[in-house]
Design a protein around this motif. Structure first.
Motif, mmCIF file in Angstrom:
data_model
loop_
_atom_site.group_PDB
_atom_site.id
_atom_site.type_symbol
_atom_site.label_atom_id
_atom_site.label_comp_id
_atom_site.label_asym_id
_atom_site.label_seq_id
_atom_site.Cartn_x
_atom_site.Cartn_y
_atom_site.Cartn_z
ATOM 1 N N HIS A 99 0.839 -1.204 0.000
ATOM 2 C CA HIS A 99 0.000 0.000 0.000
ATOM 3 C C HIS A 99 0.873 1.252 0.000
ATOM 4 C CE1 HIS A 99 -2.267 -3.223 2.080
ATOM 5 N NE2 HIS A 99 -3.279 -2.780 1.337
ATOM 6 N N VAL A 100 1.006 1.856 -1.172
ATOM 7 C CA VAL A 100 1.739 3.120 -1.310
ATOM 8 C C VAL A 100 0.803 4.120 -1.977
ATOM 9 C CG1 VAL A 100 3.751 4.286 -2.297
ATOM 10 C CG2 VAL A 100 3.935 1.906 -1.535
ATOM 11 N N GLY A 101 0.716 5.330 -1.432
ATOM 12 C CA GLY A 101 -0.203 6.311 -1.967
ATOM 13 C C GLY A 101 0.469 7.599 -2.392
ATOM 14 N N ILE A 102 -0.069 8.219 -3.441
ATOM 15 C CA ILE A 102 0.295 9.577 -3.850
ATOM 16 C C ILE A 102 -0.961 10.413 -3.675
ATOM 17 C CG2 ILE A 102 1.100 11.060 -5.712
ATOM 18 C CD1 ILE A 102 3.247 9.174 -4.878
ATOM 19 N N GLY A 103 -0.994 11.249 -2.637
ATOM 20 C CA GLY A 103 -2.228 11.955 -2.342
ATOM 21 C C GLY A 103 -2.021 13.218 -1.547
ATOM 22 N N GLU A 104 -2.799 13.361 -0.480
ATOM 23 C CA GLU A 104 -2.811 14.585 0.318
ATOM 24 C C GLU A 104 -2.450 14.286 1.771
ATOM 25 O OE1 GLU A 104 -3.159 17.581 -0.847
ATOM 26 O OE2 GLU A 104 -3.586 16.933 -2.907
ATOM 27 N N ILE A 105 -1.595 15.136 2.347
ATOM 28 C CA ILE A 105 -1.134 14.975 3.726
ATOM 29 C C ILE A 105 -1.413 16.261 4.496
ATOM 30 C CG2 ILE A 105 0.847 14.512 5.220
ATOM 31 C CD1 ILE A 105 2.164 13.061 2.880
ATOM 32 N N PHE A 106 -1.922 16.108 5.722
ATOM 33 C CA PHE A 106 -2.213 17.252 6.587
ATOM 34 C C PHE A 106 -1.623 17.010 7.967
ATOM 35 C CE2 PHE A 106 -5.522 17.024 3.402
ATOM 36 C CZ PHE A 106 -5.627 18.338 2.962
ATOM 37 N N ILE A 107 -1.007 18.043 8.523
ATOM 38 C CA ILE A 107 -0.570 18.016 9.919
ATOM 39 C C ILE A 107 -1.681 18.616 10.775
ATOM 40 C CG2 ILE A 107 1.093 18.982 11.566
ATOM 41 C CD1 ILE A 107 3.216 18.737 9.405
#
Length: 381
Positions: free
Chosen positions: A122-130
């Protein structure tokens, strides 16, 4: 008899030789990967693609390193990977289309033989939020939430996993708004979403200041602040240091935005001397935002919610709310949701508490999504 014994010995030796020559080759060793890890998400560069980091340690120096991916059920061919090698450790970048989960396969070869292999499912290219702030940014909700899409993950700075409450890296052991928010974003943009939480229950904005920034009066809880010899107080800097570490670990433009939900512990305190005037709230939060941007070397977007609600009868501080809104008006931060408006059955203990009920957490996530989605659509054009 002697001839029989000699013949027997010859046959035994022949069998051993045959076994040695027909024994299958040893299976390739497991390649140790530091990145990507299972369920890791990388911030996409634009609407279509992004780059992942592939790093690890070889057990044996290879002649070549090959990589392939499975994207939307389609398997790519094996591609040589250009790696920067330092002793047996290595690191490289690799382009993937936005989306996921993707499967990544890696192998090393020497003299035409595969010597090590690794697979990440499971590897994703998406959105990250802190996510930062106090208890309603963390795991203090009444009902634990889980991702319904299975495409929302979380990282505490080291480990990655599906974002089922409680979220690692944040205080509390209850529920959060992150799984429903993540699911809403997944459904809208069709990419994995990840959170890096570091919220700490009951914290004042004063406790999040960088070490050495002075202020006149302490917050209600003094464990993260210290009194100065000549009078006044300062933060010990631990909360800011943790936030900064997570931002730096993500790398330049390695996350989309910071989601800030905090203000309850600065508004309407029982001891009026511990209540923070809105003017100072604005000054201190702007200090945190500007210093973090300077320290990471890029202007990371911040969303700031309106948060000052305590209990029925103490449902918000106009002074703190005005300070939070002033950051939007002046372009320092983006507008988060008005969570003070979430009352009644949306709060814990049948509306008597400060934290959200299960329904409140889901509504909170929905309101965050309503603020983020239009902005992100504009960013992706």
């Amino acid at each position: 008899m002697k001839c029989f014994l000699l013949l027997s010995a010859f046959l035994v030796a022949l069998c051993k030789l045959h076994a040695q020559t027909t024994r299958p080759e040893a299976a390739p060793a497991q390649l140790k990967l530091n990145a990507p890890l299972d369920y890791q998400v990388f911030q996409r560069r634009d609407a279509r693609q992004g780059s992942i980091t592939i790093s690890g340690v070889f057990a044996q120096m290879p002649k070549e390193v090959l990589v392939r991916s499975v994207v939307n059920g389609q398997t790519s061919g094996w591609t040589p990977l250009k790696v920067a090698i330092n002793d047996l450790s290595f690191s490289s970048g690799f382009e993937l289309p936005a989306g996921g989960w993707h499967r990544l396969e890696l192998r090393t070869q020497l003299n035409g033989k595969v010597i090590e292999e690794a697979t990440v499912e499971h590897v994703g290219i998406g959105e990250i939020f802190i996510v930062a702030g106090q208890s309603n940014s963390a795991n203090h909700g009444e009902e634990k939430q889980s991702t319904q899409t299975g495409r929302v993950s979380v990282c505490d700075g080291r480990r990655w996993q599906l974002a089922n409450d409680p979220q690692p890296g944040a205080s509390g052991q209850g529920g959060s708004f992150m799984p429903p928010l993540g699911d809403a974003l997944v459904k809208k943009f069709n990419v994995p979403v990840a959170f890096i939480p570091c919220g700490i229950g009951a914290t004042s904005v004063r406790e999040w200041l960088p070490k050495g920034v002075p202020f006149p009066q302490p917050p209600t809880i003094e464990s993260r602040v210290q009194k100065l010899p000549g009078g006044g107080w300062e933060s010990n800097g631990t909360a800011y240091a943790r936030l900064l570490q997570l931002m730096q670990n993500a790398g330049p433009h390695g996350f989309r935005a910071v989601l800030w939900h905090q203000g309850e512990s600065d508004a309407n305190q029982r001891d009026p001397n511990r209540t923070l005037p809105g003017k100072l709230y604005r000054e201190y939060l702007e200090n945190i935002i500007s210093n973090s941007r300077r320290d990471i070397g890029w202007k990371a977007p911040w969303f700031v919610a309106q948060a000052s609600y305590h209990v029925p009868g103490d449902e918000g501080s106009p002074d703190i709310r005005s300070a939070q809104a002033s950051l939007w008006r002046d372009g320092v931060a983006l507008a988060g949701p008005d969570s003070d408006a979430l009352k009644g059955e949306l709060r814990e203990r049948q509306g008597k508490g400060v934290h959200f009920s299960g329904a409140g957490l889901r509504e909170h996530g929905s309101r965050w999504a309503a603020q983020i989605i239009p902005w992100l659509e504009r960013e992706l054009k």
